[in-house]
Enzyme design. Structure first.
Site, PDB file in Angstrom:
ATOM      1  N   CYS A 168      14.879  -1.680  25.611  1.00 49.11           N
ATOM      2  CA  CYS A 168      13.818  -2.547  24.830  1.00 49.11           C
ATOM      3  C   CYS A 168      12.584  -2.884  25.910  1.00 49.11           C
ATOM      4  O   CYS A 168      11.664  -2.914  25.541  1.00 49.11           O
ATOM      5  CB  CYS A 168      14.670  -3.900  24.724  1.00 49.11           C
ATOM      6  SG  CYS A 168      15.805  -4.458  26.088  1.00 49.11           S
ATOM      7  N   HIS A 178      10.996 -10.430  25.563  1.00 47.83           N
ATOM      8  CA  HIS A 178      10.727  -9.902  27.159  1.00 47.83           C
ATOM      9  C   HIS A 178       9.307 -10.167  27.576  1.00 47.83           C
ATOM     10  O   HIS A 178       8.496  -9.854  26.531  1.00 47.83           O
ATOM     11  CB  HIS A 178      11.335  -8.325  27.143  1.00 47.83           C
ATOM     12  CG  HIS A 178      12.948  -8.183  27.091  1.00 47.83           C
ATOM     13  ND1 HIS A 178      13.816  -9.424  26.976  1.00 47.83           N
ATOM     14  CD2 HIS A 178      13.558  -6.917  27.034  1.00 47.83           C
ATOM     15  CE1 HIS A 178      14.865  -8.730  26.827  1.00 47.83           C
ATOM     16  NE2 HIS A 178      14.729  -7.572  27.033  1.00 47.83           N
TER      17      HIS A 178
END
Length: 350
Positions: A134, A247
């Site tokens: 990710c 993130h």
């Protein structure tokens, strides 16, 4: 004729997001099948305005299925990936197991999607495509257009990764510890993270390696090289932060050729999958809150680094359950369709 799509790990965080995005993007599916382990068989999951019941992966027949999107962990991918691929179904795997196999393409469509053309034409292909980590996915989306313009020599990456990257258990742990602190000043014992995550940051994601790096940090380095350019020097520090979704990354870049902050800003504004939010004022930048539910990778705080020649600093934020996982897998399938992949039933009829 549409495509038959099986979603493996459909009851997990990423699997549910895959189903949401398939519906949102109106993916040309004639059938979507939710698959899970035997203990989750029969559980109901939303797919657009429909409710699917999870079927048992262990007894499912993949004959005639076009895509299997796997988000069930490395062990399932290791055991089931080759079996599913052998049936003629294309496996798009979200685990780490196949990412470093030289015979398996590691794909972020905005970056190296065209490489799937020769792969698709190869009659001896493995029928497995890997989805990157990710944190890597959003990183290379932001770096690719800059690399094309000025050639990146070195990237120093610090990640600030949300707890959803650790699955439902990570989300639950942050929620329970936060609630415990507010109710009785006791965060409770955690099992998913090695230290308290509520109101804390943990500079440790995945296992430690011999050189002192963690596996997560190694993944960012190895995957960036495989996807973007093996000559780029990459170093990373990966940190878990008490954020549910999204993130963030602080990135310092050194280029071979000159590039100004204004040039970088203009380049990124034209780049696929990127939104630039970069005003030099309070609030003129992206944070995880703004990126949740969005497809794009957000880039902010674009500025020159005067301590090195041809240096830039940028701040990159993305929804890790979307671009970092579910969305990217679906974009890979869409890329294959754009490159001419026909549904298996249509190909058989032809």
């Amino acid at each position: 004729m549409g495509y038959r799509v099986a979603v493996i790990g459909a009851t997990g965080n990423v699997g549910r997001e895959v189903l949401n995005i398939l519906a949102e993007r109106k993916f040309p599916a004639s059938e979507v099948i939710a698959l899970a382990s035997s203990r989750s068989t029969g559980r109901e999951i939303s797919y657009g305005d429909k409710i699917l019941k999870a079927k048992n992966l262990e007894i499912f027949d993949f004959k005639g299925v076009d895509f299997a999107i796997m988000s069930a962990g490395s062990e399932i991918s290791k055991d089931w990936g080759p079996r599913i691929a052998a049936s003629g179904c294309i496996v798009i795997d979200n685990s780490s197991f196949w990412r470093y196999d030289s015979n398996v393409p590691l794909i972020v469509p905005e970056v190296n999607g065209p490489s799937l053309g020769p792969w698709l034409a190869n009659g001896n292909r493995k029928n497995i495509i890997a989805n990157p980590n990710c944190s890597t996915a959003q990183l290379v989306v932001a770096l690719k257009p800059l690399h094309d313009f000025a050639k990146i020599k070195r990237a120093v990456v610090s990640t600030y990764q949300s707890v959803s990257g650790a699955g439902k258990e990570g989300v639950d742990e942050l929620w329970n510890q936060t609630k415990g602190i507010f109710v009785n000043d006791n965060p409770g014992n955690g099992s998913k993270f090695p230290k308290q995550i509520a109101f804390n940051v943990i500079p440790h994601i995945d296992v430690f390696m011999e050189d002192g790096s963690t596996k997560e940090e190694w993944k960012v380095m190895a995957e960036t090289k495989k996807i973007l350019d093996p000559k780029i020097k990459v170093t990373c520090t990966a940190v878990r932060v008490p954020v549910f979704v999204g993130h963030s990354e602080a990135i310092n870049l050194e280029f071979e050729n000159p590039i100004s902050a204004d040039e970088a800003r203009d380049i990124l504004r034209e780049a696929p999958g990127v939104t630039v939010l970069d005003k030099r004022e309070p609030g003129g930048y992206a944070t995880p809150v703004e990126c949740v539910g969005e497809y794009d990778t957000f880039v902010s705080r674009i500025r020159e680094d005067a301590t090195i020649e041809n240096g830039l600093n940028i701040w990159v934020v993305s929804d890790n359950l979307r671009k970092g996982a579910a969305l990217n897998t679906i974009q890979i399938a869409e890329t294959l369709i754009e490159l001419g992949l026909k549904p298996r039933d249509a190909a058989t009829a032809a």
